[in-house]
Design a protein around this motif. Structure first.
Motif, PDB file in Angstrom:
ATOM      1  N   GLU A  22      -3.020  -2.625  -6.726  1.00 40.34           N
ATOM      2  CA  GLU A  22      -4.264  -1.875  -6.903  1.00 40.34           C
ATOM      3  C   GLU A  22      -4.046  -0.385  -6.636  1.00 40.34           C
ATOM      4  O   GLU A  22      -4.706   0.217  -5.784  1.00 40.34           O
ATOM      5  N   PRO A  23      -3.113   0.235  -7.373  1.00 43.93           N
ATOM      6  CA  PRO A  23      -2.790   1.634  -7.093  1.00 43.93           C
ATOM      7  C   PRO A  23      -3.933   2.591  -7.414  1.00 43.93           C
ATOM      8  O   PRO A  23      -4.654   2.415  -8.396  1.00 43.93           O
ATOM      9  N   SER A  24      -4.088   3.584  -6.564  1.00 42.33           N
ATOM     10  CA  SER A  24      -5.032   4.664  -6.844  1.00 42.33           C
ATOM     11  C   SER A  24      -4.335   5.734  -7.678  1.00 42.33           C
ATOM     12  O   SER A  24      -4.988   6.545  -8.325  1.00 42.33           O
ATOM     13  N   PRO A  55      -4.183   1.644  -1.550  1.00 42.98           N
ATOM     14  CA  PRO A  55      -4.838   1.328  -0.279  1.00 42.98           C
ATOM     15  C   PRO A  55      -4.049   0.279   0.512  1.00 42.98           C
ATOM     16  O   PRO A  55      -4.130   0.228   1.737  1.00 42.98           O
ATOM     17  N   GLN A  56      -3.268  -0.537  -0.191  1.00 47.45           N
ATOM     18  CA  GLN A  56      -2.470  -1.560   0.484  1.00 47.45           C
ATOM     19  C   GLN A  56      -1.345  -0.957   1.323  1.00 47.45           C
ATOM     20  O   GLN A  56      -0.739  -1.651   2.134  1.00 47.45           O
ATOM     21  N   ARG A  65       6.304   0.030   2.576  1.00 46.24           N
ATOM     22  CA  ARG A  65       5.688   0.333   1.277  1.00 46.24           C
ATOM     23  C   ARG A  65       6.671   0.049   0.148  1.00 46.24           C
ATOM     24  O   ARG A  65       6.306  -0.545  -0.872  1.00 46.24           O
ATOM     25  N   HIS A  66       7.926   0.456   0.331  1.00 46.44           N
ATOM     26  CA  HIS A  66       8.946   0.203  -0.688  1.00 46.44           C
ATOM     27  C   HIS A  66       9.152  -1.296  -0.878  1.00 46.44           C
ATOM     28  O   HIS A  66       9.334  -1.759  -2.005  1.00 46.44           O
ATOM     29  N   ARG A  67       9.117  -2.036   0.207  1.00 52.63           N
ATOM     30  CA  ARG A  67       9.286  -3.489   0.097  1.00 52.63           C
ATOM     31  C   ARG A  67       8.169  -4.116  -0.726  1.00 52.63           C
ATOM     32  O   ARG A  67       8.412  -5.036  -1.513  1.00 52.63           O
ATOM     33  N   LEU A  68       6.948  -3.623  -0.549  1.00 54.42           N
ATOM     34  CA  LEU A  68       5.837  -4.141  -1.358  1.00 54.42           C
ATOM     35  C   LEU A  68       6.091  -3.890  -2.842  1.00 54.42           C
ATOM     36  O   LEU A  68       5.816  -4.759  -3.681  1.00 54.42           O
ATOM     37  N   VAL A  69       6.589  -2.719  -3.158  1.00 55.01           N
ATOM     38  CA  VAL A  69       6.892  -2.407  -4.559  1.00 55.01           C
ATOM     39  C   VAL A  69       8.004  -3.316  -5.065  1.00 55.01           C
ATOM     40  O   VAL A  69       7.876  -3.950  -6.114  1.00 55.01           O
TER      41      VAL A  69
END
Length: 91
Positions: A22-24, A55-56, A65-69
């Motif tokens: 859900e990128p802004s 927001p995540q 954050r990189h791991r989520l990507v």
């Protein structure tokens, strides 16, 4: 399929996968031309840069954050995407 069409298709695949975060802000930039002759480029794989805010990412350090990507796109590496540079930010 032309090189441009392949790049567009791969960029769209990255955008589709990363939509789950859900990128802004999301920018997918093909940097393959900067890596001509590189081992991955010779095999037809692409190099991309992703600039993403979500927001995540709130409360997460840059590594998390990189791991989520990477969790969203890991199966695309090393082919059809050889390299992925990631810039993350909070919304």
């Amino acid at each position: 399929m032309s090189t441009d069409a392949i790049a567009i298709e791969r960029a769209a695949l990255l955008q589709e996968r990363l939509a789950a975060l859900e990128p802004s802000n999301l920018q997918v930039i093909d940097e393959s031309h900067m890596h001509a002759g590189h081992a991955g480029a010779r095999d037809g794989a692409s190099h991309f840069r992703v600039i993403i805010s979500s927001p995540q990412f709130a409360g997460l350090n840059p590594l998390a954050r990189h791991r989520l990507v990477y969790d969203r796109v890991h199966d695309l590496i090393p082919h059809p995407i050889h390299a992925l540079a990631i810039e993350t930010g909070k919304p």
